[in-house]
Write a protein that holds these residues in place. Sequence first.
Motif: not given
Lengths: 506, 367
Positions: B210-216, B295-308
């Motif tokens: 929602i926020f990724g879409y709404y913010a842009s 809009s870019g946060v979700a992908a980064v969070a998944v990648a960050f979680g994966a690294v952890q």
Amino acid sequence: MEANGLAVELAGIWKRFPGVIANAGANLKVRPGTVHALLGENGAGKTTLMNVLAGVYLPDEGTVSLDGVEQHFAKPADAIAAGVGMVHQEFRLIPTFTVSENVVLGSGPPIIAKSTIEDQVAELASRFGLATEPGREVWQLSMGERQRVEILKALWRDARVLILDEPTAVLTPGEAEELGRITAAMAADGRSLIFISHKLDEVTAFCDEATVLRGGKTVAESLPVSELDATRLAELMVGETAEVSQRRTRETDVGSPVLAVEHVVVRDIHDRAIVDDVSLTVASGEIVGIAGVAGNGQRPLADAIAGLIPTESGSVMISGTDVSGTSPRARNMAGLSYVPEDRLGVGLAPRMDVVENSIMRAYRALSKGLLIDRTGASVYGDKLVEDYDVKVGKMEAPVAGLSGGNLQRLLVGRELEVNPAVLVAAQPTRGLDVKGVAAIQQILVRQAAEGVGILLISEDLEELFALSDRLLVMHEGEVVGEFDPDVATRQEVGAAMAGAHKVEET
Amino acid sequence: MFGYRFIRRERPLPGGQVAAFAAGVLIALLVGAVLLVASGNDPFEAYAKMFDASFGSWRALSTTLTRAVPLGLAGLAVAVAGTMGLWNIGAEGQIIAGAIGAAWIARLGPDLAGPILIPAMLIAAIAGGAILALGPALARARLGVNEIITTLMLNEVAIRVVRYLVNGPWKDPEGQGFPIAPVLPEQSRLPDFFSRANIGVLIAAFVLLIFGYYASRSRWGYELKIAGSSAEAAKYVGVSLKAKILTVLVLSGAIAGLAGGIELTGSADRLVEGVANGWGYAGIIVAALALMRPSGVAAVAVAFGAVQVGGLAIQTLGVPAAISDIIQALILFGALSAAVFSTYKLTRGGLGAAEPTGQDEDARATV
């Protein structure tokens, strides 16, 4: 002292920048113990020449001599070591340091005993009659006091030559008089001062000799100020062969007033009236020009009309609606468009893209509910770019990457696309290349023909003469003259810009 | 004066940011491989294990996504504020405030049915985060007080409040003296989604989307961008900076609060002092990696979680914990460098050489 008896001699200085020749063989001779005025229009090369003397720039050609000895300054520190000090227009002080800390910064003893330094600074200040409190922090000081700290900095480093770059621009009249006494005291001490100014009254009051630059060249060297009068000075500064370019011929009759400014006063934070009781009107289809040397209240006047800064008193009417005290947006809706002096920052948002910047005045109309209609926005942006001939790479690239001319076409286009009744354009062609200047001027002329009233603020006299129906001159916040560009001469206008009315009054 | 310095690129890096990220991470993996070899491990085996543990199975994926939930929401909180040049460093405290709010509701109505209790806990969590952000928001909007300092300091306040609660009034009488609150009621747990993940993943994904879409796409997001890009331009076109600062910082706190609420109704079984687990600070890194774009946060969070998750897993191969930590840090460092290089370029030059045309000061909203 060497044989020629000159404290400073700049001979045949050339300095080129990409696309600009700032100095084209400029000369300057300053005798010791004198206050020397350096005069010229904006862009005449005064500041560049002084930066060469202060070691900021290396000249491409020419020599710099102090007391007859040729100097080669590789960096500002070399010039300081040789006894050249410069007080820049923007002060270079650390606000949270005290006066004395700022004065000794970089050239104090390794261990600084606060009270000793403060005593020494106080003593130095009293020698030259500089009123200052060494223990106060700079952020608490007025502009005049800050300037005295800058002068003290130079004196602390024992500057024999002190350059003051438009020192009175930030001062109140009382502070300016005070500065005159200080420069006289320094000259009496055998030091030389170079006083950059546009203002004739100060030059005659404070200076001994004057050198005039025009187009990077010295056109008058070391004239005694007693031989100067306003007309002569204006001639020297703007050139005698003032060939006025193609005069605009008006196609429509002037209509009813669309902008009426009455008795507007704006004060700065130091309670100085930077716009002082200004009244003017602009009628539909009319271009009213405002001439003046930079810093004489044109910018705050424009900002006040646009509602960006508050006015102390007076009223602003747009198309018959009193908008005094309202927001910029209320004025926009009443029919005002504004092309501000800072096209990147105030006018356009540098990091937003072309489309986003295009729709800034229209996005509310381009919204569907909470969302912006992206197709509508991009159509709007495309049309603007095409209509106003803006050369852009990608519509999605930040506008910071556009050239000055394209930025200005985008901004002017955005402001005109909403069909305003009146356009305030501040320095719309400054810094643009010849093609860019012509494009913007054509747009203004076309809009006036379509009935838009235009207030054109410019430092370019030629432009004002070519475009204006009426020409007002601002000096120290006041409108000091109104001219008909068809009959007035550049000398008359130039003299008013230099504050000739003041000299004649006294 | 003549050293190297960063200047903002006028145009985005050719090849795009994805390529820059890939290059940054690749360099990090190469450096990490040297460390693995030096510590007597097979880098291929270790990296394969990292991937396998984070994405190799449904179970692995569910672990990674669960990890990504608080990271993503905290990252979104920071990025939303960052859209207009504000820095919410207080997501950590706001997560705690959210968790306290959720725990409080569970104490008030331990017998409420799950479909009532869980939403009530989440709403209380949102309110908790928002309330903690309200002070800094008001101070910034009205007085111009730097929000970095105020939000950061409130983290300490939040930690002390939760410490007081779990050591005092909310201390579990059956906790054998440990500073922990009682176990939450069973019906306060979020339903399972798949494998080890609960539907908190869906809630977070929905909020991020929602926020990724709404913010842009929205007027609101557009006005935020103007306000963040140039305070003067915002004033001219009639965007109220004060209102924007207030709403954005409170919203930012609310999103971080929701992260605390999901944590309490999800993975955690009770309120403890370390409930925020550093996610609020990690969120700053997530937002920076997403270049402050919601809009870019979700992908980064998944990648960050994966690294952890992957970093933890290679310790089972006998890789020392220190090396595992270093590899995680290297990957983040590589990605962050890529983020910097995709927006800035390194030049060598003196004063006046290629000054950036955009005024960087404009990025910070001022009142």
